[in-house]
Design a protein around this motif. Structure first.
Motif, mmCIF file in Angstrom:
data_model
loop_
_atom_site.group_PDB
_atom_site.id
_atom_site.type_symbol
_atom_site.label_atom_id
_atom_site.label_comp_id
_atom_site.label_asym_id
_atom_site.label_seq_id
_atom_site.Cartn_x
_atom_site.Cartn_y
_atom_site.Cartn_z
ATOM 1 N N THR A 108 0.813 -1.208 0.000
ATOM 2 C CA THR A 108 0.000 0.000 0.000
ATOM 3 C C THR A 108 0.845 1.255 0.000
ATOM 4 O O THR A 108 0.306 2.344 0.062
ATOM 5 C CB THR A 108 -0.887 0.023 1.251
ATOM 6 N N GLN A 109 2.169 1.111 -0.045
ATOM 7 C CA GLN A 109 3.005 2.300 0.090
ATOM 8 C C GLN A 109 3.089 3.044 -1.224
ATOM 9 O O GLN A 109 3.535 2.506 -2.226
ATOM 10 C CB GLN A 109 4.402 1.911 0.558
ATOM 11 N N TYR A 376 4.430 8.024 7.620
ATOM 12 C CA TYR A 376 3.516 7.111 6.926
ATOM 13 C C TYR A 376 3.507 5.735 7.595
ATOM 14 O O TYR A 376 2.443 5.135 7.800
ATOM 15 C CB TYR A 376 3.946 6.989 5.465
ATOM 16 N N GLU A 380 0.388 3.795 9.165
ATOM 17 C CA GLU A 380 -0.042 2.499 8.666
ATOM 18 C C GLU A 380 -0.104 1.459 9.778
ATOM 19 O O GLU A 380 -1.075 0.703 9.885
ATOM 20 C CB GLU A 380 0.922 2.018 7.572
ATOM 21 N N ARG A 414 0.333 9.076 1.949
ATOM 22 C CA ARG A 414 -0.475 7.892 1.598
ATOM 23 C C ARG A 414 -1.277 8.111 0.323
ATOM 24 O O ARG A 414 -1.451 7.191 -0.479
ATOM 25 C CB ARG A 414 -1.411 7.607 2.768
#
Length: 680
Positions: A108-109, A376, A380, A414
């Motif tokens: 998802t990065q 981030y 997360e 994000r």
């Protein structure tokens, strides 16, 4: 539990654990086999499926499903789908940045920035004009003032206790101060080792093991130790996916440099190297030693305050009690001053450690990226956990990054498709006057200021900057200056309205005491307190019926946000966990929408007991629910929403009573002000 419900839960669990392909198969199967077209479970499965499509980089499928949900008659589902569509239309597909064992975290990065060139040769001298002040001056002034405070207080207590030999009293005061500091200075590292091992399971490793994770970081450690003639610090790794790094010790040759596993998960090799260089900068500058002494001196002032306060309440000589009371007041004032001096020193040392890393690696852009990616990563990991990380909270002052500031920067990284969008969240850090004021209570400079300094170093090296801070500065010129600064002085007064009202009431009461006795003092003090609370309430909690739908990213990018003037907003998303660090009965929540995560503060009508009962009995059932939350958005170092009302997709409503309690407290104080003269 029915077989269908079990299948739905299995799909949700797979998604939360990063098994995205499995989650999509399970959720798609559930949706195909669902017999109730309008069921709550089907809606929930479709919402989770949108997230799964996002995670694997299939925005077309996510958009198509969102468009279908946006036509739903349920207003909360409709709102959620519309907001998600807006995000999907601007976000880029998520791509992993590096191959690591923790693939789920990196799937998802985003990669909103390219890797820019570093300096051809490391070690170039970089000017710090106007950045961070003077480290030597900050350290010297802070330690000198704190030492003086402790010495004067200790000496005064020795004399107050009635020593017949002033010379002996003087010697005792000096010995007391020195011995206490020396013991704390040399014992603290071993004490910290025990604490780190006990709470976080620190694993001590060799340089070759660091090299397996980050070859460049190992080279930086060797280079700095050789150039500065330092013994290699003791290297530790904590098995925690929250990215952080910190240093502690008493002398440079006995320093400890500890990082978490999450640093290697979320950062690339060159970025990890700059983090190690930053921490080595603290060792080279003796920062941990200076901070150890400074923090110890502050604690001594507090110990003296506690001791003098107890002595002033005991029996015996009234003259001695009065003297002790005066000493307690002085000690507490010194304690407050000392605390802010230490915070100032802590922020200064962060600027100089950043500067050291930029010079040592010739790669200030990598450290800029590292700071944003750390934010981030914290965000997360916070979304995956039901409770905030004890590691992040417990090492907040030591770590390279203040986790309280992670929400805004992490959210921007994000969803941002370009550095400009990330840079926009820095407007508050750099230009909002509340940012400057709130930074006074922070151990770290605001992220925007650190990135701006690193961009200055990149320009000195002839590099294109990672984040175009010149564009951010240019955008600041378009901000409404009157809105930013015009009412700030008034807002400062309103921020402390209850204390100002109490003080004014007491001052007027003292002036009238000779005419009306002690009753007027108490009555006017309570009246001022009550009026102050009510005035502040009206400013802080405007009518939330005017709340407009928004999303987390938009709120984070608001350069005018204030910790005082609440902005009525409505957010739609999922409740993903509790907001209280390590507290399983916490009543505060974390709300996740397609753009980021926001802390939501709950207030029961029954006060702290009601908060506890809500946290113990209802929060667990709410976690994982799709909700619409209405409340007041505020921003300090950390942004949050004071909740007014929460509605789940299933129809459950939770009311929160922040404004109610302000009314009760304010009205109660005013009623008490009226009753006191009558009853007494």
């Amino acid at each position: 539990m029915s077989s269908q419900s079990g299948a739905l839960q299995a799909g949700i669990d797979a998604l939360k654990q990063g098994r995205y392909s499995e989650a999509i198969n399970l959720l798609e199967t559930f949706c195909r086999n669902s017999s109730l077209a309008e069921s709550k479970e089907l809606l929930q499965a479709q919402m989770w499926l949108v997230k799964a499509y996002q995670r694997v980089g299939q925005p077309e499928k996510a958009i198509a499903l969102c468009q279908q949900l946006s036509l739903h008659e349920n207003p909360q589902v409709h709102t959620w789908a519309k907001q998600t569509l807006q995000t999907l239309s601007t976000a880029t597909p998520a791509q992993p940045t590096k191959a690591t064992p923790r693939t789920a975290a990196l799937e998802t990065q985003p990669t909103p920035t390219g890797k820019l060139n570093r300096a051809a040769k490391a070690g170039a001298k970089l000017a710090m004009s106007g950045i961070g002040g003077s480290l030597a001056l900050a350290s010297g002034v802070t330690i000198s003032l704190l030492f003086g405070m402790v010495f004067v207080l200790a000496l005064s207590l020795v004399f107050i206790l009635g020593s017949d030999q002033p010379g002996v009293g003087f010697a005792i005061a000096v010995a007391f101060t020195l011995v206490f500091n020396l013991l704390a200075f040399f014992i603290a590292p071993w004490f910290m080792d025990s604490i780190q091992g006990w709470f976080y399971g620190t694993r001590w490793v060799s340089l070759p093991e660091v090299a397996r994770h980050s070859p460049e970081a190992a080279r930086v450690i060797q280079q700095v130790c050789a150039q500065k003639k330092l013994k290699q610090p003791r290297l530790g790794i904590i098995n925690d996916e929250n990215p952080t790094a910190f240093t502690y010790g008493s002398l440079p040759n006995s320093a400890r440099l500890v990082v978490s596993q999450g640093l290697f998960t979320y950062l690339d090799d060159d970025e990890v190297a700059t983090v190690y260089a930053h921490e080595l900068g603290h060792i080279v500058h003796w920062d941990f030693a200076v901070m150890t002494v400074a923090a110890t001196l502050v604690q001594i002032t507090y110990l003296i305050y506690s001791f003098a306060r107890r002595m002033s309440r005991g029996g015996g000589d009234n003259k001695l009690k009065d003297a002790m009371g005066t000493a307690a007041i002085a000690a507490y004032i010194f304690y407050l001053i000392g605390t802010y001096l230490v915070l100032y020193l802590s922020r200064t040392r962060e600027y100089f450690a950043d500067h050291f890393a930029a010079e040592t690696t010739g790669n200030p852009n990598a450290l800029s990226r590292a700071l944003v990616k750390i934010a981030y990563g914290i965000l997360e990991e916070g979304q995956r956990a039901k409770e905030p990380s004890k590691l992040i909270e417990g090492t907040r002052a030591l770590g390279i990054y203040d986790p309280k500031a992670a929400s805004s920067v992490g959210t921007a990284y994000r969803v941002a498709s370009s550095p400009e969008k990330i840079g926009r969240v820095f407007l508050w850090d750099m230009f909002n006057p509340w940012g400057w004021l709130m930074e006074l209570s922070s151990t770290h400079p605001l992220t925007g200021k650190r990135v701006r300094a690193l961009s200055t170093y990149a320009e000195q090296l002839g590099l294109e900057t990672e984040f175009d801070m010149a564009r951010v500065v240019a955008e600041s010129r378009t901000l409404n200056k009157n809105k930013l600064y015009g009412n700030f002085a008034l807002d400062l007064l309103l921020y402390g309205a209850e204390f100002i009202g109490l003080a004014l009431g007491l001052v007027i009461g003292l002036a009238l005491m000779s005419l009306a006795g002690w009753k007027v003092l108490v009555s006017l003090g309570l009246l001022g307190l009550g009026l102050g609370i009510l005035v502040k309430m009206m400013v802080a909690f405007p009518d939330f019926s005017r709340a407009q739908a928004s999303d987390v990213m938009s709120l984070m990018s608001d350069p005018y946000a204030s910790p005082l003037r609440g902005r009525p907003v409505k957010l739609s998303g999922e409740l993903i966990g509790r907001g209280d660090a390590g507290y399983k009965f916490g009543s505060d929540l974390k709300l996740q929408d397609p753009t980021g995560m926001m802390y939501v503060h709950y207030a029961s009508r029954f006060g702290p007991l009601g908060n506890f009962m809500f946290g113990a009995n209802q929060v667990q059932e709410l976690l994982g629910s799709q909700v619409s939350a209405t409340g007041w958005f505020r921003r300090s170092i950390m942004p949050w929403v004071d909740l007014a009302q929460l509605k789940t997709v299933g129809g459950k409503t939770v009311d929160s009573y922040h404004r109610f309690w302000q009314c009760i407290l304010g009205a109660g104080a005013i009623i008490a002000a009226i009753v006191v003269p009558v009853v007494f």
